[in-house]
Design a protein around this motif. Sequence first.
Motif, PDB file in Angstrom:
ATOM      1  N   TRP A 343       0.833  -1.209   0.000  1.00  0.00           N
ATOM      2  CA  TRP A 343       0.000   0.000   0.000  1.00  0.00           C
ATOM      3  C   TRP A 343       0.864   1.254   0.000  1.00  0.00           C
ATOM      4  O   TRP A 343       0.388   2.337  -0.342  1.00  0.00           O
ATOM      5  CB  TRP A 343      -0.924   0.013   1.224  1.00  0.00           C
ATOM      6  CG  TRP A 343      -2.129  -0.856   1.080  1.00  0.00           C
ATOM      7  CD1 TRP A 343      -2.290  -2.120   1.580  1.00  0.00           C
ATOM      8  CD2 TRP A 343      -3.359  -0.531   0.395  1.00  0.00           C
ATOM      9  NE1 TRP A 343      -3.541  -2.597   1.249  1.00  0.00           N
ATOM     10  CE2 TRP A 343      -4.213  -1.646   0.532  1.00  0.00           C
ATOM     11  CE3 TRP A 343      -3.815   0.588  -0.308  1.00  0.00           C
ATOM     12  CZ2 TRP A 343      -5.495  -1.668  -0.021  1.00  0.00           C
ATOM     13  CZ3 TRP A 343      -5.086   0.563  -0.862  1.00  0.00           C
ATOM     14  CH2 TRP A 343      -5.912  -0.556  -0.714  1.00  0.00           C
ATOM     15  N   GLU A 344       2.120   1.162   0.437  1.00  0.00           N
ATOM     16  CA  GLU A 344       2.979   2.346   0.498  1.00  0.00           C
ATOM     17  C   GLU A 344       3.812   2.555  -0.764  1.00  0.00           C
ATOM     18  O   GLU A 344       4.501   3.560  -0.894  1.00  0.00           O
ATOM     19  CB  GLU A 344       3.897   2.256   1.729  1.00  0.00           C
ATOM     20  CG  GLU A 344       3.104   2.388   3.002  1.00  0.00           C
ATOM     21  CD  GLU A 344       3.939   2.326   4.262  1.00  0.00           C
ATOM     22  OE1 GLU A 344       5.171   2.408   4.188  1.00  0.00           O
ATOM     23  OE2 GLU A 344       3.329   2.177   5.333  1.00  0.00           O
ATOM     24  N   VAL A 366      -5.426  -6.266  -6.563  1.00  0.00           N
ATOM     25  CA  VAL A 366      -6.416  -5.520  -7.345  1.00  0.00           C
ATOM     26  C   VAL A 366      -6.841  -4.271  -6.569  1.00  0.00           C
ATOM     27  O   VAL A 366      -6.910  -3.172  -7.123  1.00  0.00           O
ATOM     28  CB  VAL A 366      -7.644  -6.401  -7.681  1.00  0.00           C
ATOM     29  CG1 VAL A 366      -8.785  -5.547  -8.238  1.00  0.00           C
ATOM     30  CG2 VAL A 366      -7.260  -7.488  -8.676  1.00  0.00           C
ATOM     31  N   ALA A 367      -7.079  -4.431  -5.258  1.00  0.00           N
ATOM     32  CA  ALA A 367      -7.506  -3.284  -4.443  1.00  0.00           C
ATOM     33  C   ALA A 367      -6.427  -2.204  -4.430  1.00  0.00           C
ATOM     34  O   ALA A 367      -6.725  -1.013  -4.577  1.00  0.00           O
ATOM     35  CB  ALA A 367      -7.818  -3.745  -3.020  1.00  0.00           C
TER      36      ALA A 367
ATOM     37  N   ASP B  20       1.785   1.710   8.234  1.00  0.00           N
ATOM     38  CA  ASP B  20       0.539   2.453   8.400  1.00  0.00           C
ATOM     39  C   ASP B  20       0.574   3.829   7.744  1.00  0.00           C
ATOM     40  O   ASP B  20      -0.295   4.639   7.962  1.00  0.00           O
ATOM     41  CB  ASP B  20       0.155   2.567   9.888  1.00  0.00           C
ATOM     42  CG  ASP B  20       1.309   3.048  10.758  1.00  0.00           C
ATOM     43  OD1 ASP B  20       2.266   3.611  10.200  1.00  0.00           O
ATOM     44  OD2 ASP B  20       1.238   2.850  11.971  1.00  0.00           O
ATOM     45  N   GLU B  21       1.583   4.071   6.922  1.00  0.00           N
ATOM     46  CA  GLU B  21       1.650   5.386   6.302  1.00  0.00           C
ATOM     47  C   GLU B  21       0.686   5.543   5.138  1.00  0.00           C
ATOM     48  O   GLU B  21       0.469   6.654   4.661  1.00  0.00           O
ATOM     49  CB  GLU B  21       3.075   5.697   5.871  1.00  0.00           C
ATOM     50  CG  GLU B  21       3.872   6.224   7.046  1.00  0.00           C
ATOM     51  CD  GLU B  21       5.323   6.378   6.702  1.00  0.00           C
ATOM     52  OE1 GLU B  21       5.632   7.270   5.910  1.00  0.00           O
ATOM     53  OE2 GLU B  21       6.131   5.588   7.210  1.00  0.00           O
ATOM     54  N   ALA B  22       0.115   4.405   4.674  1.00  0.00           N
ATOM     55  CA  ALA B  22      -0.868   4.505   3.600  1.00  0.00           C
ATOM     56  C   ALA B  22      -2.185   5.069   4.120  1.00  0.00           C
ATOM     57  O   ALA B  22      -3.080   5.347   3.329  1.00  0.00           O
ATOM     58  CB  ALA B  22      -1.081   3.140   2.957  1.00  0.00           C
ATOM     59  N   ARG B  29      -8.101   9.689  -0.676  1.00  0.00           N
ATOM     60  CA  ARG B  29      -8.953   9.004  -1.656  1.00  0.00           C
ATOM     61  C   ARG B  29     -10.418   9.047  -1.249  1.00  0.00           C
ATOM     62  O   ARG B  29     -11.288   9.399  -2.030  1.00  0.00           O
ATOM     63  CB  ARG B  29      -8.520   7.535  -1.752  1.00  0.00           C
ATOM     64  CG  ARG B  29      -7.780   7.202  -2.995  1.00  0.00           C
ATOM     65  CD  ARG B  29      -7.621   5.719  -3.231  1.00  0.00           C
ATOM     66  NE  ARG B  29      -7.435   4.880  -2.080  1.00  0.00           N
ATOM     67  CZ  ARG B  29      -6.281   4.689  -1.447  1.00  0.00           C
ATOM     68  NH1 ARG B  29      -5.197   5.306  -1.861  1.00  0.00           N
ATOM     69  NH2 ARG B  29      -6.197   3.888  -0.404  1.00  0.00           N
ATOM     70  N   PRO B 196      -2.063  -0.662   6.973  1.00  0.00           N
ATOM     71  CA  PRO B 196      -2.888   0.306   6.233  1.00  0.00           C
ATOM     72  C   PRO B 196      -4.361   0.194   6.629  1.00  0.00           C
ATOM     73  O   PRO B 196      -5.231  -0.087   5.800  1.00  0.00           O
ATOM     74  CB  PRO B 196      -2.652  -0.083   4.773  1.00  0.00           C
ATOM     75  CG  PRO B 196      -2.259  -1.523   4.819  1.00  0.00           C
ATOM     76  CD  PRO B 196      -1.568  -1.755   6.112  1.00  0.00           C
ATOM     77  N   ALA B 199      -6.891   2.215   4.645  1.00  0.00           N
ATOM     78  CA  ALA B 199      -6.950   1.790   3.249  1.00  0.00           C
ATOM     79  C   ALA B 199      -7.781   0.512   3.130  1.00  0.00           C
ATOM     80  O   ALA B 199      -8.546   0.335   2.187  1.00  0.00           O
ATOM     81  CB  ALA B 199      -5.541   1.558   2.703  1.00  0.00           C
ATOM     82  N   ALA B 226     -13.394  -3.173  -4.910  1.00  0.00           N
ATOM     83  CA  ALA B 226     -12.115  -3.892  -4.889  1.00  0.00           C
ATOM     84  C   ALA B 226     -11.642  -4.101  -3.445  1.00  0.00           C
ATOM     85  O   ALA B 226     -11.227  -5.194  -3.057  1.00  0.00           O
ATOM     86  CB  ALA B 226     -11.062  -3.129  -5.693  1.00  0.00           C
ATOM     87  N   VAL B 227     -11.716  -3.046  -2.635  1.00  0.00           N
ATOM     88  CA  VAL B 227     -11.284  -3.152  -1.242  1.00  0.00           C
ATOM     89  C   VAL B 227     -12.231  -4.068  -0.456  1.00  0.00           C
ATOM     90  O   VAL B 227     -11.787  -4.880   0.357  1.00  0.00           O
ATOM     91  CB  VAL B 227     -11.227  -1.750  -0.604  1.00  0.00           C
ATOM     92  CG1 VAL B 227     -10.951  -1.855   0.882  1.00  0.00           C
ATOM     93  CG2 VAL B 227     -10.148  -0.922  -1.257  1.00  0.00           C
TER      94      VAL B 227
END
Lengths: 415, 261
Positions: A343-344, A366-367, B20-22, B29, B196, B199, B226-227
């Motif tokens: 994610w980063e 995909v996410a 956890d920076e995301a 978003r 994350p 996210a 997607a998530v």
Amino acid sequence: MSDARDPLRARLALATGRSAGRLSQALGKGSGSMIGGRLALRVDPQVLRAVAGDRRSVLVTGTNGKSTVTALVAAAITPGGAVVSNTTGANMTDGIVTALSADRTSGLAALEVDEVYLEPVARGTRPKAVVVLNSSREYTRGVSLRSTLEHWRRTAAALPDDCVAIVNVDDPLVSWAFETAPHRIGVSGGLYWRGDALICPACGSVQDFTDDSWSCPGCRRSRPEPDWKVVPDGNGWAVEHAGERTRIEVTVPGRTGPVGGAFALAAADALGVDVAEAAERVSAVADVDGRYAPYRLGDHAARLLMLKNPAGWAEAIDVAVSTDRPLVVAVDPFGPKDTATMWEAPFQRLAGERVAVTGGRTADAVAILDAAGADVVEAPDIESAVRAHAPGEVMVACNYPAFRRISKQFRGGTH
Amino acid sequence: MSRALTVATLFPLATVAAADEANASALARRGAARDLSVETVTVDRADSFVDADVYLVGGTGRGGVAALVEALTSTDLAARVSDGAVLLAVDAGLDAVARSWVDPAGARHQGLGLAPVSIHSAPEVTGTVVTRPDASLDLPALIGWEANDLRTVREDGARALFTLEVGSGNRTEDALGGTTEGVLAGSILGTRLHGPLLALNPELADLVLARATQRSEPWPALESPAVERARRERIAEVRRESPKADWRSRLPGPVAARLRR
């Protein structure tokens, strides 16, 4: 193997380690590359010094790219004699003891060293050169970047007088940590992951970065002038050093290959090996543990990259973008946080681009790519993922388990 | 009309990285989808501290907590939070803003005292966490990770942020016998769930954005297929692998503790 000159305790330690390694192999518990060394160290903590003996060693450390550069160093120094290397990737003290005890005759060693184990390995092997590639945070062992850098700085100060630290001067953290080395040679190795180097490790100021350099407004440190530099050369790459330009051919895609080559040539030079000869050997390396040799799939060729942290993913994304090659992302499960660090990574650089995704963690990938705005295509297997792109060369960026699975599959089949 | 919000990630290099920076980009978003324009800033030094609407402080391990407390103390964080800025404090970040925390040697230290919790040593737990849906916060079942050797004791009757279906959470007795996780007090959200988190769980990002904009009515429904699919798969995996509602957990505490030994 023991040597008659070994102290008795070291001999006993090696015998113990050897039988444990064989037992481990016989029981099918693994290659035996760690347990043997671990037990030998338990019997005699000094055993690394005994198995290292008086051979001339090059240590390779850093957060990313150690295996690749170790393989290039091993090739580059072969004109100087036989080379032993821990090619299995067992890169902590125990794995290095195992590798060195399996080959007591080679006069040279190229050793990949886990960044957290640099101090004991340097003490045991008394290296002629230490290659330091880069430094970014690691997410699995609970070791802070700060403590690794301080460990490096201590280690650098205690290096033998005849040892050369060959450091990536583009990385301010590496540059600071090895200031204390008795001899330091700079390689312009690039910095793919600025995120962890924003703050000067010496004074805490925010560093000033330009495209290819850095400086600290607080303590006035700046990027040392590199002694070895990678430059474009026609349609390929060359390494510049002391006014000479040496062409190298590497299969490793993007700048990663020539940069690794520059480190290898600097290490060869430090050991007194002729640079031109070393460059020929480096250029002959076709593959490192299945990572870079292209695998043919009909009209496509797939090159595998193995990534383990945001810095690694950033580099893979950079290779795909800078060489204009399409990307496949292949991720398999290996624990609860297996995709967390992805994610980063700067996947937004691929916004609008088609990226094919495959593997047991397809939903996560995909996410992540969807959030970054990529045009994501799901594929049931690696072949269809590669074929989701136009014919030609495709970069396949894998996490560790996907890399093991796919390289094995390709080797068994179409390679 | 779009409203502008500033999200500041505080001192990410002070502690061990917890991925956890995301969380900051997740807020940007989700904010964009909610017609909020979110600017993200990273604060690495006390003198670059900014007035923000949301502060994120995280990382893991206890090695960097003292440095984090020191860095945070020399900022205006406490004043900003008492003015209503939202603070999401994760793991090492929660230690730092707690009333007190323990170092690895067991010594007790003062934290910033923003979150009404005290932190104590406990056996290590690691694993994937699934929360129970919470209608009062408009949250479905969420996914997260925990890896710590700490007990988090809420004080002054502060409520927990989550109750858990799977996971160890705060490891303090709850009146109703449920497993609680983290703390929610005013505009402060504290949790051990690192990685994350926002996210993976956009509804939690919505909660942070709602608090930051003083929005009281629920957000309109907004799907992120997607998530949600990735989370569904993880939750299913955790349920498959976690032992069927451990019978020991239904026994009175002291009996269960004896049996576990």
